[in-house]
Design a protein around this motif. Structure first.
Motif, PDB file in Angstrom:
ATOM      1  N   ILE A 259      52.685 -48.484  20.991  1.00 40.64           N
ATOM      2  CA  ILE A 259      51.577 -47.672  20.481  1.00 40.64           C
ATOM      3  C   ILE A 259      52.066 -46.648  19.462  1.00 40.64           C
ATOM      4  O   ILE A 259      51.437 -46.432  18.407  1.00 40.64           O
ATOM      5  N   ALA A 260      53.205 -46.013  19.743  1.00 39.71           N
ATOM      6  CA  ALA A 260      53.725 -44.994  18.829  1.00 39.71           C
ATOM      7  C   ALA A 260      54.072 -45.606  17.480  1.00 39.71           C
ATOM      8  O   ALA A 260      53.773 -45.026  16.426  1.00 39.71           O
ATOM      9  N   THR A 261      54.692 -46.782  17.483  1.00 30.78           N
ATOM     10  CA  THR A 261      55.054 -47.416  16.215  1.00 30.78           C
ATOM     11  C   THR A 261      53.818 -47.897  15.473  1.00 30.78           C
ATOM     12  O   THR A 261      53.755 -47.825  14.238  1.00 30.78           O
ATOM     13  N   LEU A 262      52.818 -48.367  16.208  1.00 33.75           N
ATOM     14  CA  LEU A 262      51.546 -48.756  15.583  1.00 33.75           C
ATOM     15  C   LEU A 262      50.926 -47.559  14.853  1.00 33.75           C
ATOM     16  O   LEU A 262      50.530 -47.667  13.682  1.00 33.75           O
ATOM     17  N   LEU A 263      50.843 -46.430  15.525  1.00 32.53           N
ATOM     18  CA  LEU A 263      50.257 -45.236  14.908  1.00 32.53           C
ATOM     19  C   LEU A 263      51.096 -44.760  13.721  1.00 32.53           C
ATOM     20  O   LEU A 263      50.549 -44.345  12.692  1.00 32.53           O
ATOM     21  N   PHE A 264      52.402 -44.815  13.870  1.00 34.08           N
ATOM     22  CA  PHE A 264      53.290 -44.389  12.798  1.00 34.08           C
ATOM     23  C   PHE A 264      53.067 -45.213  11.539  1.00 34.08           C
ATOM     24  O   PHE A 264      52.913 -44.669  10.431  1.00 34.08           O
ATOM     25  N   LEU A 265      53.015 -46.530  11.678  1.00 31.77           N
ATOM     26  CA  LEU A 265      52.834 -47.395  10.506  1.00 31.77           C
ATOM     27  C   LEU A 265      51.432 -47.261   9.930  1.00 31.77           C
ATOM     28  O   LEU A 265      51.262 -47.287   8.701  1.00 31.77           O
ATOM     29  N   TYR A 266      50.432 -47.107  10.793  1.00 27.23           N
ATOM     30  CA  TYR A 266      49.072 -46.995  10.262  1.00 27.23           C
ATOM     31  C   TYR A 266      48.938 -45.751   9.377  1.00 27.23           C
ATOM     32  O   TYR A 266      48.456 -45.833   8.237  1.00 27.23           O
ATOM     33  N   ILE A 267      49.357 -44.611   9.870  1.00 30.57           N
ATOM     34  CA  ILE A 267      49.193 -43.365   9.119  1.00 30.57           C
ATOM     35  C   ILE A 267      50.048 -43.370   7.857  1.00 30.57           C
ATOM     36  O   ILE A 267      49.574 -43.000   6.766  1.00 30.57           O
ATOM     37  N   THR A 268      51.290 -43.765   7.971  1.00 26.68           N
ATOM     38  CA  THR A 268      52.203 -43.665   6.827  1.00 26.68           C
ATOM     39  C   THR A 268      51.877 -44.674   5.731  1.00 26.68           C
ATOM     40  O   THR A 268      51.848 -44.322   4.547  1.00 26.68           O
ATOM     41  N   VAL A 269      51.630 -45.920   6.091  1.00 28.27           N
ATOM     42  CA  VAL A 269      51.313 -46.926   5.077  1.00 28.27           C
ATOM     43  C   VAL A 269      49.958 -46.619   4.446  1.00 28.27           C
ATOM     44  O   VAL A 269      49.773 -46.804   3.232  1.00 28.27           O
ATOM     45  N   ALA A 270      49.001 -46.154   5.235  1.00 31.02           N
ATOM     46  CA  ALA A 270      47.716 -45.756   4.663  1.00 31.02           C
ATOM     47  C   ALA A 270      47.901 -44.620   3.655  1.00 31.02           C
ATOM     48  O   ALA A 270      47.220 -44.578   2.618  1.00 31.02           O
ATOM     49  N   THR A 271      48.821 -43.707   3.943  1.00 32.06           N
ATOM     50  CA  THR A 271      49.111 -42.622   3.006  1.00 32.06           C
ATOM     51  C   THR A 271      49.682 -43.167   1.705  1.00 32.06           C
ATOM     52  O   THR A 271      49.309 -42.733   0.606  1.00 32.06           O
TER      53      THR A 271
ATOM     54  N   LEU B 122      56.189 -36.161  -2.456  1.00 34.45           N
ATOM     55  CA  LEU B 122      56.446 -35.127  -1.460  1.00 34.45           C
ATOM     56  C   LEU B 122      55.503 -35.286  -0.273  1.00 34.45           C
ATOM     57  O   LEU B 122      55.921 -35.152   0.892  1.00 34.45           O
ATOM     58  N   GLY B 123      54.239 -35.604  -0.548  1.00 33.91           N
ATOM     59  CA  GLY B 123      53.279 -35.804   0.529  1.00 33.91           C
ATOM     60  C   GLY B 123      53.594 -37.032   1.364  1.00 33.91           C
ATOM     61  O   GLY B 123      53.405 -37.029   2.593  1.00 33.91           O
ATOM     62  N   ILE B 124      54.079 -38.083   0.718  1.00 37.27           N
ATOM     63  CA  ILE B 124      54.473 -39.280   1.463  1.00 37.27           C
ATOM     64  C   ILE B 124      55.626 -38.962   2.406  1.00 37.27           C
ATOM     65  O   ILE B 124      55.647 -39.367   3.572  1.00 37.27           O
ATOM     66  N   ALA B 125      56.609 -38.227   1.889  1.00 38.47           N
ATOM     67  CA  ALA B 125      57.745 -37.840   2.730  1.00 38.47           C
ATOM     68  C   ALA B 125      57.278 -37.003   3.920  1.00 38.47           C
ATOM     69  O   ALA B 125      57.758 -37.170   5.051  1.00 38.47           O
ATOM     70  N   TRP B 126      56.323 -36.098   3.666  1.00 39.18           N
ATOM     71  CA  TRP B 126      55.778 -35.288   4.758  1.00 39.18           C
ATOM     72  C   TRP B 126      55.040 -36.155   5.771  1.00 39.18           C
ATOM     73  O   TRP B 126      55.081 -35.870   6.985  1.00 39.18           O
ATOM     74  N   ALA B 127      54.343 -37.173   5.303  1.00 42.94           N
ATOM     75  CA  ALA B 127      53.612 -38.046   6.221  1.00 42.94           C
ATOM     76  C   ALA B 127      54.572 -38.745   7.181  1.00 42.94           C
ATOM     77  O   ALA B 127      54.328 -38.802   8.394  1.00 42.94           O
ATOM     78  N   PHE B 128      55.668 -39.274   6.640  1.00 46.86           N
ATOM     79  CA  PHE B 128      56.644 -39.965   7.494  1.00 46.86           C
ATOM     80  C   PHE B 128      57.323 -38.983   8.443  1.00 46.86           C
ATOM     81  O   PHE B 128      57.428 -39.238   9.651  1.00 46.86           O
TER      82      PHE B 128
ATOM     83  N   VAL C 277      65.379 -37.483   4.152  1.00 48.31           N
ATOM     84  CA  VAL C 277      65.887 -38.785   3.713  1.00 48.31           C
ATOM     85  C   VAL C 277      64.879 -39.466   2.796  1.00 48.31           C
ATOM     86  O   VAL C 277      65.258 -40.098   1.798  1.00 48.31           O
ATOM     87  N   HIS C 278      63.594 -39.322   3.091  1.00 40.88           N
ATOM     88  CA  HIS C 278      62.577 -39.914   2.212  1.00 40.88           C
ATOM     89  C   HIS C 278      62.614 -39.298   0.822  1.00 40.88           C
ATOM     90  O   HIS C 278      62.451 -40.004  -0.183  1.00 40.88           O
ATOM     91  N   LEU C 279      62.816 -38.003   0.748  1.00 38.16           N
ATOM     92  CA  LEU C 279      62.897 -37.375  -0.571  1.00 38.16           C
ATOM     93  C   LEU C 279      64.018 -37.991  -1.403  1.00 38.16           C
ATOM     94  O   LEU C 279      63.886 -38.166  -2.617  1.00 38.16           O
ATOM     95  N   ALA C 280      65.131 -38.319  -0.757  1.00 37.53           N
ATOM     96  CA  ALA C 280      66.291 -38.827  -1.479  1.00 37.53           C
ATOM     97  C   ALA C 280      66.193 -40.306  -1.804  1.00 37.53           C
ATOM     98  O   ALA C 280      66.686 -40.741  -2.852  1.00 37.53           O
ATOM     99  N   THR C 281      65.570 -41.102  -0.940  1.00 37.06           N
ATOM    100  CA  THR C 281      65.675 -42.557  -1.085  1.00 37.06           C
ATOM    101  C   THR C 281      64.373 -43.273  -1.442  1.00 37.06           C
ATOM    102  O   THR C 281      64.403 -44.479  -1.687  1.00 37.06           O
TER     103      THR C 281
END
Length: 288
Positions: free
Chosen positions: A47-59, A84-90, A218-222
């Protein structure tokens, strides 16, 4: 012999080691299969990974749509949350989900984290395998929901899949994933270290915060290099639903890199910083 005045006054006596390291997890852990708590933890990871992917990929999809220069909106390039917002979402979602699930499953939400903890003997092999399967299935379902709810934009904007950016070699992408995952897994080990938890009682409460910040940094860098994987389930789930050649061509980078980075981080923390190798050698000599 004269008694210490503080001890005589009833002051607590502190030893050099005021914490206890938990014993290593069993290698196979077959006994866990008979416990409901084990399956509850697997469900929590799904469930946690499902929610993580839904919110982040939707962002990610929403940002690419809002900033699409082909739209008639003026200054489209400045619209949306930005990188920056994408990195914050993840990072923010990892903080939230680790906080919510840490007491149930440990809050891994990432096969690389699970693999690192397996190398560090924090989880059994059976638990690690079940977690990884649950994480990958959760990721597929989470991205599937994004596609179902944003079908008009999903394929047009790349489906949130990780791909090696133009101008970067596969070696550069692999190195970025190794280093990025090292930062994440090293932070996980440091934030959950029983030695630190014993001396700083507030650390267990704040543990999800540095882990989320590690993902953010890490998202900011990569992001410009690989779109930032550091999570094989995230990359695999997006590739399965998007299912285009480019996503699959580079898929190995998002498995090999994170697993190498996680193994190095686990070895560094356990056997260098915590002197696990020296302790094992000392124990062997004393037994001999």
């Amino acid at each position: 012999m004269a008694k210490d005045p503080e001890a005589a006054a009833g002051a607590p006596a502190f030893t050099a080691k005021d914490y206890t390291d938990p014993p290593p997890a069993p290698f196979l852990g077959v006994g866990e299969l008979a416990k409901w708590s084990f399956y509850r933890a697997v469900i929590a990871e799904f469930i946690a990974t499902l929610l993580f992917l839904y919110i982040t990929v939707a962002t990610v999809i929403g940002y690419k749509h809002q900033s699409d220069p082909n739209l008639s909106t003026p200054n489209a390039g400045c619209e949306g949350v930005g990188l920056l917002g994408i990195a914050w979402a993840f990072g923010g979602m990892i903080f939230i989900l680790v906080y919510c699930t840490a007491g149930i499953s440990g809050g891994h939400i990432n096969p690389a984290v699970t693999f690192g903890l397996l190398v560090g003997r924090k989880v059994s092999l059976i638990r690690a395998v079940f977690y990884m399967v649950a994480q990958c299935l959760g990721a597929i379902c989470g991205v599937g929901f994004v596609k179902a709810f944003q079908k008009a934009f999903y394929v047009r904007y790349g489906g949130g899949a990780n791909e090696l950016s133009a101008g970067y070699s596969k070696g550069t992408g692999l190195a970025a994933e190794i280093i990025g995952t090292f930062v994440l897994v090293y932070t996980v080990f440091a934030a959950t270290d029983p030695k630190r938890n014993a001396r700083d009682s507030h650390v267990p409460v704040l543990a999800p915060l540095p882990i989320g910040f590690a993902v953010f940094m890490v998202h900011l860098a990569t992001i410009p290099i690989t779109g930032t994987g550091i999570n094989p389930a995230r990359s695999f789930g997006a590739a399965v639903i998007y299912n285009k050649d480019k996503a699959w061509d580079d898929q190995w980078i998002f498995w090999v890199g994170p697993f190498i980075g996680a193994a190095i981080a686990a070895a560094y923390h356990q056997y260098v910083l915590r002197a696990g190798a020296i302790k094992a050698l000392g124990s062997f000599r004393s037994n001999a």
